[in-house]
Design a protein around this motif. Structure first.
Motif, PDB file in Angstrom:
ATOM      1  N   ALA A   1      41.416  27.709  27.921  1.00 28.93           N
ATOM      2  CA  ALA A   1      41.878  28.637  28.748  1.00 28.93           C
ATOM      3  C   ALA A   1      41.458  29.733  27.695  1.00 28.93           C
ATOM      4  CB  ALA A   1      43.154  28.534  27.675  1.00 28.93           C
ATOM      5  N   THR A   2      40.495  29.633  26.538  1.00 28.02           N
ATOM      6  CA  THR A   2      39.951  29.973  25.582  1.00 28.02           C
ATOM      7  C   THR A   2      38.739  30.810  26.757  1.00 28.02           C
ATOM      8  OG1 THR A   2      39.176  28.248  24.707  1.00 28.02           O
ATOM      9  CG2 THR A   2      40.668  29.829  23.554  1.00 28.02           C
ATOM     10  N   ASN A   3      38.352  30.040  27.340  1.00 24.46           N
ATOM     11  CA  ASN A   3      37.139  30.442  27.952  1.00 24.46           C
ATOM     12  C   ASN A   3      37.920  31.545  29.201  1.00 24.46           C
ATOM     13  OD1 ASN A   3      36.301  29.083  26.378  1.00 24.46           O
ATOM     14  ND2 ASN A   3      34.684  27.561  27.880  1.00 24.46           N
ATOM     15  N   LEU A   4      38.891  31.978  29.585  1.00 24.90           N
ATOM     16  CA  LEU A   4      39.427  32.763  30.299  1.00 24.90           C
ATOM     17  C   LEU A   4      39.808  34.181  29.849  1.00 24.90           C
ATOM     18  CD1 LEU A   4      39.824  32.438  33.524  1.00 24.90           C
ATOM     19  CD2 LEU A   4      41.962  32.274  33.496  1.00 24.90           C
ATOM     20  N   ARG A   5      38.913  35.318  30.741  1.00 27.28           N
ATOM     21  CA  ARG A   5      38.908  36.165  29.526  1.00 27.28           C
ATOM     22  C   ARG A   5      39.775  37.594  30.580  1.00 27.28           C
ATOM     23  NH1 ARG A   5      35.561  35.566  25.140  1.00 27.28           N
ATOM     24  NH2 ARG A   5      36.080  34.045  24.265  1.00 27.28           N
ATOM     25  N   PHE A   6      40.487  38.161  30.568  1.00 26.31           N
ATOM     26  CA  PHE A   6      41.728  39.406  31.226  1.00 26.31           C
ATOM     27  C   PHE A   6      40.800  40.849  30.570  1.00 26.31           C
ATOM     28  CE2 PHE A   6      43.820  36.024  30.870  1.00 26.31           C
ATOM     29  CZ  PHE A   6      43.644  35.449  32.297  1.00 26.31           C
ATOM     30  N   GLU A   7      40.501  41.986  31.067  1.00 24.64           N
ATOM     31  CA  GLU A   7      40.333  43.804  31.160  1.00 24.64           C
ATOM     32  C   GLU A   7      41.713  43.340  32.003  1.00 24.64           C
ATOM     33  OE1 GLU A   7      41.140  46.004  29.634  1.00 24.64           O
ATOM     34  OE2 GLU A   7      39.352  46.414  28.926  1.00 24.64           O
TER      35      GLU A   7
END
Ligand code: FES
Length: 340
Positions: free
Chosen positions: A221-227
């Motif tokens: 989950a920590t490898n998914l980044r959102f803007e």
């Protein structure tokens, strides 16, 4: 009480405007205190949206040139906008406006084995500089561009020329839509899967689909980044009423305002941090609704959104129920909330 990062405002002059795609303006600013904008940064812009009303909107820095003396933003004209994007589209060279220094809350990490950048529509603005940085670093990356039609997709040709076969283009009306599960399954199959970071910016539906598939494939989950800013909801924004039974207040939320902004403008104290639907600090309990809640955050899970007993004040909204469900024409939705 709003918890916010320190904001440094300054004047900036518009030095160039042009069309980046159908309905998308490219605006180049010269700030009075130039500062290089790292990939993933944005600036907040204070805009006069008419009748003396001022609003703050966030726009990704697409490019930062000459040590930040030229900051390029790009803005899609929202069909439902009566405020921010319309005001940005009215800007001409020589105009002045008030902006912050570049602000960072979507940083590009160093050292991932592989990077996948997914841009839906105008979300590309958050990823252009990131892709260039990865190319310069010699990183292993791919850039996935998704849109309804090529005419409305900004920067496609420029990115294809810069990144060659690292770019994958998915266009709905060309019959090449992105199949999210195929993309994530392909990432999960590679030997670098556990070290792959995915950065995305686009419509909330796309980001939720990627997030769901990411979880289903057991990727970290920590490898998914959102803007998230600029993410549209499932429904066009419309005016609705918020009732606060505990405070005996009723507040109107205009189409171009968030519930959070409307409550703050009415002097109601709330908690907030990211103001982008990511942190959950602004969650409020939904104690009643005559309409449909349009969840626009990436904090609540699908099942929590379906239950709809809480919402993020900073991004989520309400729309009138369809006539067959009891909504009358012209009757705005009424949302009763309890602040936590
Ligand atoms: S302030 Fe972070 S989700 Fe609303």
């Amino acid at each position: 009480m709003a918890v916010q990062t320190q904001t440094r405002w300054q004047r900036a002059r518009v030095i160039e405007v042009s069309d980046a795609a159908e309905g998308v303006r490219r605006i180049v600013l010269a700030p009075e205190r130039p500062e290089h904008a790292a990939p993933g940064t944005h600036v907040d812009v204070e805009l006069d949206v008419g009748n003396g009303v001022r609003r703050v909107r966030s726009y990704s820095v697409v490019r930062s040139a000459d040590g930040g003396r030229r900051l390029t933003l790009s803005v899609r004209l929202s069909p439902t906008s009566s405020g921010g994007s319309a005001a940005m589209h009215r800007l001409r060279a020589g105009d002045e406006l008030t902006v912050t220094a570049p602000l960072q809350n979507f940083p590009l990490a160093v050292g991932a084995t592989r990077y996948v950048l997914v841009a839906g529509g105008i979300g590309v603005t958050a990823l252009v500089a990131m892709a260039s940085a990865l190319r310069r670093r010699g990183a292993d990356y791919e850039l996935v561009l998704v849109g309804r039609s090529r005419a409305v997709m900004a920067y496609v040709d420029e990115l294809a020329a810069e990144h060659g076969d690292r770019v994958r283009i998915h266009v709905d009306d060309e019959g090449t839509p992105l199949v999210v599960d195929d993309l994530v399954a392909r990432i999960a199959r590679t030997p670098a899967a556990a070290g792959t970071e995915l950065y995305m910016c686009g419509p909330i539906g796309l980001m939720n689909a990627v997030s769901r598939s990411w979880t289903e494939h057991d990727l970290p989950a920590t490898n998914l980044r959102f803007e998230t800013f600029g993410s549209g909801g499932r429904h066009p924004a419309e005016e609705f009423l918020v009732r606060l039974p505990d405070l005996g207040r009723e507040i109107t939320v205009a189409p171009d305002t968030s519930i959070l902004d409307a409550l703050e403008a009415a002097g109601v104290e709330t908690l907030s941090d990211c103001r982008k639907g990511e942190c959950g600090l602004c969650l409020a309990k939904v104690v009643g609704s005559t309409g449909v809640v349009d969840h626009r955050d990436v904090f609540l899970s699908d099942s929590q959104k379906e239950r709809s007993d809480r919402l993020c004040l900073c991004v989520s909204r309400a729309v009138a129920a369809p006539a067959e469900a009891g909504g009358g024409p012209g009757a705005p939705a009424v949302l009763s909330l309890r602040l936590t």
